[in-house]
Design a protein around this motif. Structure first.
Motif, PDB file in Angstrom:
ATOM      1  N   GLU A   1       0.822  -1.226   0.000  1.00 10.74           N
ATOM      2  CA  GLU A   1       0.000   0.000   0.000  1.00 10.74           C
ATOM      3  C   GLU A   1       0.849   1.266   0.000  1.00 10.74           C
ATOM      4  O   GLU A   1       1.842   1.360   0.726  1.00 10.74           O
ATOM      5  CB  GLU A   1      -0.884   0.007   1.256  1.00 10.74           C
ATOM      6  N   ARG A   2       0.430   2.203  -0.839  1.00 10.88           N
ATOM      7  CA  ARG A   2       1.032   3.544  -0.860  1.00 10.88           C
ATOM      8  C   ARG A   2      -0.111   4.543  -0.932  1.00 10.88           C
ATOM      9  O   ARG A   2      -0.852   4.561  -1.913  1.00 10.88           O
ATOM     10  CB  ARG A   2       1.890   3.742  -2.122  1.00 10.88           C
ATOM     11  N   SER A   3      -0.282   5.367   0.120  1.00  6.74           N
ATOM     12  CA  SER A   3      -1.345   6.379   0.108  1.00  6.74           C
ATOM     13  C   SER A   3      -0.789   7.697  -0.405  1.00  6.74           C
ATOM     14  O   SER A   3       0.381   8.016  -0.183  1.00  6.74           O
ATOM     15  CB  SER A   3      -1.875   6.618   1.521  1.00  6.74           C
ATOM     16  N   ARG A   4      -1.643   8.468  -1.058  1.00  9.71           N
ATOM     17  CA  ARG A   4      -1.248   9.829  -1.463  1.00  9.71           C
ATOM     18  C   ARG A   4      -1.505  10.794  -0.307  1.00  9.71           C
ATOM     19  O   ARG A   4      -2.338  10.521   0.547  1.00  9.71           O
ATOM     20  CB  ARG A   4      -2.077  10.270  -2.665  1.00  9.71           C
ATOM     21  N   THR A   5      -0.857  11.934  -0.314  1.00 13.55           N
ATOM     22  CA  THR A   5      -1.121  12.898   0.749  1.00 13.55           C
ATOM     23  C   THR A   5      -2.520  13.471   0.562  1.00 13.55           C
ATOM     24  O   THR A   5      -3.011  13.607  -0.568  1.00 13.55           O
ATOM     25  CB  THR A   5      -0.111  14.072   0.736  1.00 13.55           C
ATOM     26  N   SER A   6      -3.150  13.839   1.682  1.00 14.95           N
ATOM     27  CA  SER A   6      -4.492  14.430   1.605  1.00 14.95           C
ATOM     28  C   SER A   6      -4.425  15.730   0.809  1.00 14.95           C
ATOM     29  O   SER A   6      -5.342  16.071   0.058  1.00 14.95           O
ATOM     30  CB  SER A   6      -5.040  14.687   3.008  1.00 14.95           C
ATOM     31  N   GLU A   7      -3.299  16.429   0.940  1.00 18.56           N
ATOM     32  CA  GLU A   7      -3.155  17.711   0.246  1.00 18.56           C
ATOM     33  C   GLU A   7      -3.202  17.503  -1.266  1.00 18.56           C
ATOM     34  O   GLU A   7      -3.875  18.234  -1.990  1.00 18.56           O
ATOM     35  CB  GLU A   7      -1.817  18.329   0.664  1.00 18.56           C
ATOM     36  N   SER A   8      -2.508  16.463  -1.751  1.00 22.39           N
ATOM     37  CA  SER A   8      -2.477  16.284  -3.207  1.00 22.39           C
ATOM     38  C   SER A   8      -3.838  15.767  -3.710  1.00 22.39           C
ATOM     39  O   SER A   8      -4.293  16.146  -4.791  1.00 22.39           O
ATOM     40  CB  SER A   8      -1.304  15.392  -3.624  1.00 22.39           C
ATOM     41  N   VAL A   9      -4.529  14.939  -2.905  1.00 18.11           N
ATOM     42  CA  VAL A   9      -5.863  14.473  -3.311  1.00 18.11           C
ATOM     43  C   VAL A   9      -6.820  15.668  -3.383  1.00 18.11           C
ATOM     44  O   VAL A   9      -7.557  15.849  -4.358  1.00 18.11           O
ATOM     45  CB  VAL A   9      -6.401  13.404  -2.326  1.00 18.11           C
ATOM     46  N   LEU A  10      -6.777  16.521  -2.360  1.00 16.49           N
ATOM     47  CA  LEU A  10      -7.690  17.673  -2.335  1.00 16.49           C
ATOM     48  C   LEU A  10      -7.373  18.682  -3.431  1.00 16.49           C
ATOM     49  O   LEU A  10      -8.271  19.267  -4.032  1.00 16.49           O
ATOM     50  CB  LEU A  10      -7.632  18.357  -0.957  1.00 16.49           C
ATOM     51  N   HIS A  11      -6.085  18.832  -3.701  1.00 20.11           N
ATOM     52  CA  HIS A  11      -5.688  19.745  -4.785  1.00 20.11           C
ATOM     53  C   HIS A  11      -6.291  19.242  -6.104  1.00 20.11           C
ATOM     54  O   HIS A  11      -6.872  20.012  -6.874  1.00 20.11           O
ATOM     55  CB  HIS A  11      -4.157  19.798  -4.871  1.00 20.11           C
ATOM     56  N   GLU A  12      -6.178  17.928  -6.321  1.00 16.45           N
ATOM     57  CA  GLU A  12      -6.728  17.362  -7.566  1.00 16.45           C
ATOM     58  C   GLU A  12      -8.250  17.528  -7.604  1.00 16.45           C
ATOM     59  O   GLU A  12      -8.823  17.889  -8.629  1.00 16.45           O
ATOM     60  CB  GLU A  12      -6.329  15.889  -7.703  1.00 16.45           C
ATOM     61  N   ALA A  13      -8.915  17.284  -6.455  1.00 14.85           N
ATOM     62  CA  ALA A  13     -10.384  17.404  -6.410  1.00 14.85           C
ATOM     63  C   ALA A  13     -10.814  18.837  -6.717  1.00 14.85           C
ATOM     64  O   ALA A  13     -11.756  19.070  -7.487  1.00 14.85           O
ATOM     65  CB  ALA A  13     -10.899  16.964  -5.042  1.00 14.85           C
ATOM     66  N   ARG A  14     -10.111  19.814  -6.132  1.00 15.14           N
ATOM     67  CA  ARG A  14     -10.481  21.234  -6.367  1.00 15.14           C
ATOM     68  C   ARG A  14     -10.238  21.616  -7.818  1.00 15.14           C
ATOM     69  O   ARG A  14     -11.040  22.318  -8.442  1.00 15.14           O
ATOM     70  CB  ARG A  14      -9.662  22.144  -5.449  1.00 15.14           C
ATOM     71  N   GLU A  15      -9.130  21.118  -8.343  1.00 21.03           N
ATOM     72  CA  GLU A  15      -8.789  21.397  -9.745  1.00 21.03           C
ATOM     73  C   GLU A  15      -9.874  20.819 -10.668  1.00 21.03           C
ATOM     74  O   GLU A  15     -10.321  21.459 -11.622  1.00 21.03           O
ATOM     75  CB  GLU A  15      -7.436  20.709 -10.007  1.00 21.03           C
ATOM     76  N   LEU A  16     -10.342  19.606 -10.345  1.00 15.99           N
ATOM     77  CA  LEU A  16     -11.386  18.968 -11.164  1.00 15.99           C
ATOM     78  C   LEU A  16     -12.682  19.762 -11.081  1.00 15.99           C
ATOM     79  O   LEU A  16     -13.362  19.966 -12.086  1.00 15.99           O
ATOM     80  CB  LEU A  16     -11.610  17.520 -10.694  1.00 15.99           C
ATOM     81  N   ALA A  17     -13.014  20.240  -9.883  1.00 15.39           N
ATOM     82  CA  ALA A  17     -14.239  21.045  -9.714  1.00 15.39           C
ATOM     83  C   ALA A  17     -14.128  22.313 -10.564  1.00 15.39           C
ATOM     84  O   ALA A  17     -15.073  22.715 -11.234  1.00 15.39           O
ATOM     85  CB  ALA A  17     -14.437  21.388  -8.244  1.00 15.39           C
ATOM     86  N   ARG A  18     -12.933  22.924 -10.539  1.00 19.01           N
ATOM     87  CA  ARG A  18     -12.710  24.150 -11.313  1.00 19.01           C
ATOM     88  C   ARG A  18     -12.909  23.880 -12.815  1.00 19.01           C
ATOM     89  O   ARG A  18     -13.409  24.709 -13.569  1.00 19.01           O
ATOM     90  CB  ARG A  18     -11.282  24.644 -11.046  1.00 19.01           C
ATOM     91  N   MET A  19     -12.541  22.657 -13.237  1.00 17.84           N
ATOM     92  CA  MET A  19     -12.683  22.309 -14.656  1.00 17.84           C
ATOM     93  C   MET A  19     -14.116  21.920 -15.017  1.00 17.84           C
ATOM     94  O   MET A  19     -14.405  21.604 -16.165  1.00 17.84           O
ATOM     95  CB  MET A  19     -11.740  21.141 -14.991  1.00 17.84           C
ATOM     96  N   GLY A  20     -15.000  21.860 -14.023  1.00 21.66           N
ATOM     97  CA  GLY A  20     -16.409  21.578 -14.313  1.00 21.66           C
ATOM     98  C   GLY A  20     -16.859  20.170 -13.960  1.00 21.66           C
ATOM     99  O   GLY A  20     -18.009  19.795 -14.203  1.00 21.66           O
ATOM    100  N   TYR A  21     -15.969  19.363 -13.375  1.00 22.93           N
ATOM    101  CA  TYR A  21     -16.398  18.015 -12.963  1.00 22.93           C
ATOM    102  C   TYR A  21     -17.360  18.135 -11.782  1.00 22.93           C
ATOM    103  O   TYR A  21     -17.174  18.991 -10.913  1.00 22.93           O
ATOM    104  CB  TYR A  21     -15.187  17.163 -12.553  1.00 22.93           C
TER     105      TYR A  21
END
Ligand code: SAM
Ligand code: SF4
Length: 441
Positions: A168-188
């Motif tokens: 198992e390798r988890s990503r940091t919460s910061e990088s997951v949230l950054h990606e989620a916010r970026e996706l929201a900004r793109m209209g997802y």
């Protein structure tokens, strides 16, 4: 070498890995084509979870064995990791063999292929980080996958995943949230969090978040209307996840909680780390939630030593839980796994018989449960349009397909206008696998 074709087999994790591989190739100047015949580089992102999935890959490679016309072939994913360099012997026209833990080295591997190396491998597990790339190429403009944890530290006796995807390798919460916010900004508007066992997510940064904390935070990202997650392992599934779903309507009220068997003795031999009653405790949490949580599962029939009485306990569990849907599989012997050499293998004929009985029982449960929804109003997220039936294809928060007609959007070509939008739909008909309805005027 500047065009590539990729075919993906298997689960959502693989589908999303391919999105990242495609993005990486595009960023390196490659162009994607729709047919292997048109490509210089042909890639297969493979699955080896069951024997049949693995055979498909070799079948594909066989098709090109004689007429490879100077193409370069690559095998990625689980079969690559499992078979390793043996693939070069079995299919000598293959030049690249790489498991998912090596995808961060793809650019270097491409350079090696371009310089004429015809035996390029990426097979080590020396990478203790998840594969992150800014180049993910998502085809669906409304729903996006985000991997939060890769690999698996469990050792279920039937499963190749720990061998093919590594620890198992988890990503940091910061990088997951950054990606989620970026996706929201793109209209997802919808995000699906992915991992073989999302519940054992552990933020590697000092914040140290667990899965429920991360789920809450993703559910609060502005613009994200729906959040799903898969897969949950019952052992690590905590009540706080149910509480999070209760608190935030953006978290879909659907949990996929694979049980595999209703018999504690089979579960023990499968090394699943929970008993039937411990599993049922988790079901109780969900049944007692304020929101009505839809529950789905995975079942394996014919695990070595599974008796008729064990199987009947699985059938009884189906009735007790009343799953909204399930994936069912015949046990398949897998290399390197603990169950490979267990005695008392169940015959193929018997596995088929049990699978048929199980699926019939589940079909009856689904007809019953879906019929109960007739007359109710559900919010449908539009995924597409079915020209043949003239219906919009929608999905409810509970992950049911809800097809519906819309009085003002029935014209040909209208699909572009409704895909990605939400509608309140009254359910008018129910089948075993889907609902149909009319949009509220
Ligand atoms: N990580 C998930 C979990 O723990 O439930 C499952 C991942 S696996 C890709 C998806 C499903 O494939 C499993 O839940 C199991 O039902 C099935 N599966 C895995 N190995 C299998 C095998 N050797 N034979 C039959 N089914 C198998
Ligand atoms: Fe396989 Fe078990 Fe890990 Fe799921 S939890 S991926 S079934 S070993």
């Amino acid at each position: 070498m500047n065009t590539f074709y990729i075919e993906t087999f298997g689960c959502q994790m693989n589908a999303h890995d391919s999105e990242k591989v495609i993005g990486t190739l595009l960023s390196q100047g490659y162009r994607q084509v729709g047919k292997p015949d048109e490509a210089d580089l042909v890639l297969y992102n493979t699955c080896s979870i069951r024997d049949k999935a693995e055979q498909k890959v070799f079948h594909r490679l066989q098709e090109f064995k004689r007429h490879n016309q100077g193409k370069v072939f690559g095998v990625l994913g689980c079969v690559a990791q499992q078979e390793g360099e043996r693939i070069f012997e079995r299919a000598p026209h293959v030049s690249l063999v790489a498991g998912s833990a090596s995808y961060s080295k793809l650019p270097q591997m491409l350079v090696q292929l371009e310089s004429g190396n015809r035996r390029v491998t990426g097979l080590t597990f020396d990478n203790d980080q998840a594969f992150e790339t800014p180049f993910t190429r998502r085809d669906n403009p409304h729903r996006a996958y985000i991997t939060i944890i890769e690999g698996c530290d469990k050792s279920c006796a039937y499963c190749v995943v720990p061998f093919t995807r590594g620890p198992e390798r988890s990503r940091t919460s910061e990088s997951v949230l950054h990606e989620a916010r970026e996706l929201a900004r793109m209209g997802y508007v919808e995000i699906q969090l992915l991992g073989q066992n999302v519940n054992s997510y552990r933020d590697p940064s000092p914040a140290g978040w667990d899965f429920a904390r991360l789920l809450r935070a993703v559910g609060e990202v502005d613009g994200i209307r729906r959040v799903r997650f898969t897969t949950s392992h019952p052992r690590d599934f905590v009540k706080d996840i149910v509480d999070a779903i209760d608190e935030n309507p953006a978290l879909c009220n659907h949990v996929h909680l694979p049980v595999q068997s209703g018999s504690s003795s089979v579960l023990n031999r499968m090394q699943r780390l929970y008993t039937r009653s411990e599993y049922m405790r988790r079901i109780e949490w969900m049944k007692n939630a304020r929101r009505e949580i839809s529950i789905t599962t995975d079942i394996i029939v014919g695990f070595p030593g599974e008796t008729e009485a064990d199987f009947e306990q699985t059938l009884a569990l189906l009735e007790e839980v009343e799953y909204d849907s399930l994936f069912s599989f015949k046990y398949s012997r897998r290399p390197s796994t603990a169950a490979l050499d267990l005695a008392d293998q169940v015959t193929e004929e018997e596995k088929t018989r049990r699978l048929t009985i199980l699926q019939e029982k589940q079909r009856a449960i689904q007809i019953r449960r879906n019929s109960d929804l007739v007359g109710q109003v559900e919010e449908a997220f539009v995924e597409g349009y079915n020209q043949a039936t003239g219906q919009w294809i929608g999905r409810t928060t509970q992950n049911r397909t809800l097809n519906f007609v819309h009085p003002h959007h029935a014209a040909p070509g209208a699909e572009a206008t409704l895909a990605g939008t939400f509608w309140n739909v009254r359910v008018t008909r129910a089948g075993p696998n889907s609902l149909a309805g009319e949009v509220l005027g």
